[in-house]
Design a protein around this motif. Structure first.
Motif, PDB file in Angstrom:
ATOM      1  N   GLY A  54      17.181  -7.281   5.973  1.00 19.05           N
ATOM      2  CA  GLY A  54      15.598  -6.416   6.223  1.00 19.05           C
ATOM      3  C   GLY A  54      15.066  -6.160   4.319  1.00 19.05           C
ATOM      4  N   ARG A  55      13.150  -6.597   4.309  1.00 24.46           N
ATOM      5  CA  ARG A  55      13.622  -6.785   3.313  1.00 24.46           C
ATOM      6  C   ARG A  55      12.409  -5.194   2.315  1.00 24.46           C
ATOM      7  NH1 ARG A  55      11.137 -12.517   2.113  1.00 24.46           N
ATOM      8  NH2 ARG A  55       9.440 -11.437   2.633  1.00 24.46           N
ATOM      9  N   VAL A  83       7.095 -11.615   7.183  1.00 20.27           N
ATOM     10  CA  VAL A  83       7.226 -10.659   5.787  1.00 20.27           C
ATOM     11  C   VAL A  83       7.845  -9.887   5.590  1.00 20.27           C
ATOM     12  CG1 VAL A  83       5.533  -9.767   3.969  1.00 20.27           C
ATOM     13  CG2 VAL A  83       5.182 -11.452   4.918  1.00 20.27           C
ATOM     14  N   TRP A  84       7.831  -8.497   7.104  1.00 16.91           N
ATOM     15  CA  TRP A  84       8.371  -6.971   6.706  1.00 16.91           C
ATOM     16  C   TRP A  84       7.723  -6.175   8.489  1.00 16.91           C
ATOM     17  CZ3 TRP A  84       6.963  -2.011   8.489  1.00 16.91           C
ATOM     18  CH2 TRP A  84       8.239  -1.461   7.657  1.00 16.91           C
ATOM     19  N   GLY A  85       8.737  -6.159   9.009  1.00 19.77           N
ATOM     20  CA  GLY A  85       8.388  -4.506  10.017  1.00 19.77           C
ATOM     21  C   GLY A  85       9.201  -4.944  11.351  1.00 19.77           C
ATOM     22  N   GLY A  86      10.031  -6.069  11.712  1.00 21.73           N
ATOM     23  CA  GLY A  86       9.889  -6.171  12.591  1.00 21.73           C
ATOM     24  C   GLY A  86      10.524  -8.100  13.214  1.00 21.73           C
ATOM     25  N   ALA A 106       2.771  -4.200   3.830  1.00 20.52           N
ATOM     26  CA  ALA A 106       3.125  -4.498   5.472  1.00 20.52           C
ATOM     27  C   ALA A 106       3.831  -2.702   5.960  1.00 20.52           C
ATOM     28  CB  ALA A 106       4.132  -5.146   5.690  1.00 20.52           C
ATOM     29  N   PRO A 107       4.291  -2.157   5.074  1.00 19.75           N
ATOM     30  CA  PRO A 107       4.934  -0.680   5.808  1.00 19.75           C
ATOM     31  C   PRO A 107       3.891  -0.054   5.007  1.00 19.75           C
ATOM     32  CG  PRO A 107       6.159  -1.631   3.430  1.00 19.75           C
ATOM     33  CD  PRO A 107       5.594  -2.500   4.136  1.00 19.75           C
ATOM     34  N   ALA A 108       3.065   0.406   4.025  1.00 18.23           N
ATOM     35  CA  ALA A 108       1.850   0.873   3.660  1.00 18.23           C
ATOM     36  C   ALA A 108       0.907   0.993   4.678  1.00 18.23           C
ATOM     37  CB  ALA A 108       0.996   0.608   2.918  1.00 18.23           C
TER      38      ALA A 108
END
Length: 330
Positions: A42-43, A325-328, A283-285
């Motif tokens: 995870g990043r 990039v991120w999220g799964g 991405a998380p934002a």
């Protein structure tokens, strides 16, 4: 199973200088974190901010200090007690979210019951400059639905008029980055109303918030530097009508979710914002922005070359980066 964690400092050159009242950035300096468990990684990313006493080196040291607990499997909830709100915890927390999503083969948005993810209208920023140069910059944003105009206490009226003359119809956020005082804020109220300002973001230094008590603005005020985490949120209700949630302030998505839920209970309007960063921060934002009233997430659009698979602008809206990039899982 024990985890592994590594971090590094990265510098991402900008396509053009980014000017606010505190200075000029020509690169996004970030701290990258990767947490590995078995075959899964995870990043996360954070942007240390000198305004809060952070540097890339100090944030890296915070992450290293928490390394043993992270390797031994600390949870995201436990991380809230181990590390204070801020950039270091943000990178670690977001890396944990990404790792959990990949282990479970379940994207983060599904865990949050936010389906389907939608593209977001984001504010596009006109950086601080002379009125003439700001008007030139505004030319490139014609047709935008939402703009943010950076100003300071030097000719703010002229700067705002210059931009508004070029972009008369967009919703407009005014962001002095703490450079005004309450007297200037009061003096500019008629102009802000005339220019159909949507809200003013952190007009005065956070240390002077008490001077806003009893002030009835014609245009809402939004707390940015004054709002970090859930602690202290209730006190802001005496001074602000809105808050700006940035994950580098909350210390990650876990606290960001708590903050947005509590802010709703207190009847704040909400914007989700960012630092100048890559799409790994955004991405998380963007997941949190699904629940907000406004988004100011154009950070990666200032990067000369973003991470592969990063955000894209399509029909005036910001599309999420790829899951790679991120999220799964991909």
């Amino acid at each position: 199973m024990l985890r592994q964690i590594r971090s590094r400092i990265e510098s991402w050159p900008l396509s053009s200088p980014f000017r606010i009242s505190r200075g000029v950035k020509t690169a996004a300096d970030v701290v990258f974190v990767e947490i590995t468990q078995g075959d899964f990684s995870g990043r996360g990313e954070c942007v240390p901010y000198l305004r809060y006493g952070e540097t890339c080196e100090s944030v890296s040291a915070q992450i290293e200090k928490a390394g043993d607990a992270i390797r031994n499997g600390i949870t995201r909830d436990e991380l809230l007690s181990l590390m204070p709100p801020g950039a270091a915890r943000n990178a670690v927390d977001c890396a944990m979210w990404d790792l959990e999503a990949k282990i479970a083969a379940t994207p983060v948005n599904r865990s949050l019951n936010v389906e389907p993810l939608r593209s977001i209208t984001t504010a596009l920023t006109v950086g601080l400059d002379t009125p003439e140069k700001m008007a030139d910059a505004a030319q490139r944003l014609k047709g935008s639905a939402l703009i943010k105009v950076k100003v300071d206490n030097n000719m703010p009226a002229a700067c705002l008029r210059a931009v508004r003359n070029i972009i008369p119809d967009a919703a407009m956020i005014v962001d002095p980055n703490e450079s005004w005082d309450v007297d200037l804020l009061e003096k500019l109220q008629p102009l802000l109303l005339e220019l159909q300002t949507t809200f003013v973001e952190q007009p005065i230094p956070s240390e002077q918030d008490a001077t806003l008590k009893g002030f009835a603005p014609l245009v809402p005020n939004c707390a940015d530097e004054s709002c970090h985490s859930t602690a202290g949120l209730e006190a802001l209700a005496e001074h602000y009508q809105m808050i700006n949630i940035k994950l580098d302030k909350t210390g990650g998505l876990t606290e960001g979710l708590r903050l947005i839920n509590r802010a709703r209970e207190l009847n704040f309007d909400i914007m989700v914002g960012c630092m100048v960063c890559t799409s790994l921060s955004i991405a998380p934002a963007l997941h949190l922005a699904q629940m907000a009233d406004y988004a100011d997430l154009d950070g990666p659009l200032w990067i000369a070359k973003d991470r592969d698979g990063g955000v894209t602008m399509v029909d005036g809206k910001l599309n999420l980066p790829q899951n790679a990039v991120w999220g799964g899982p991909n």
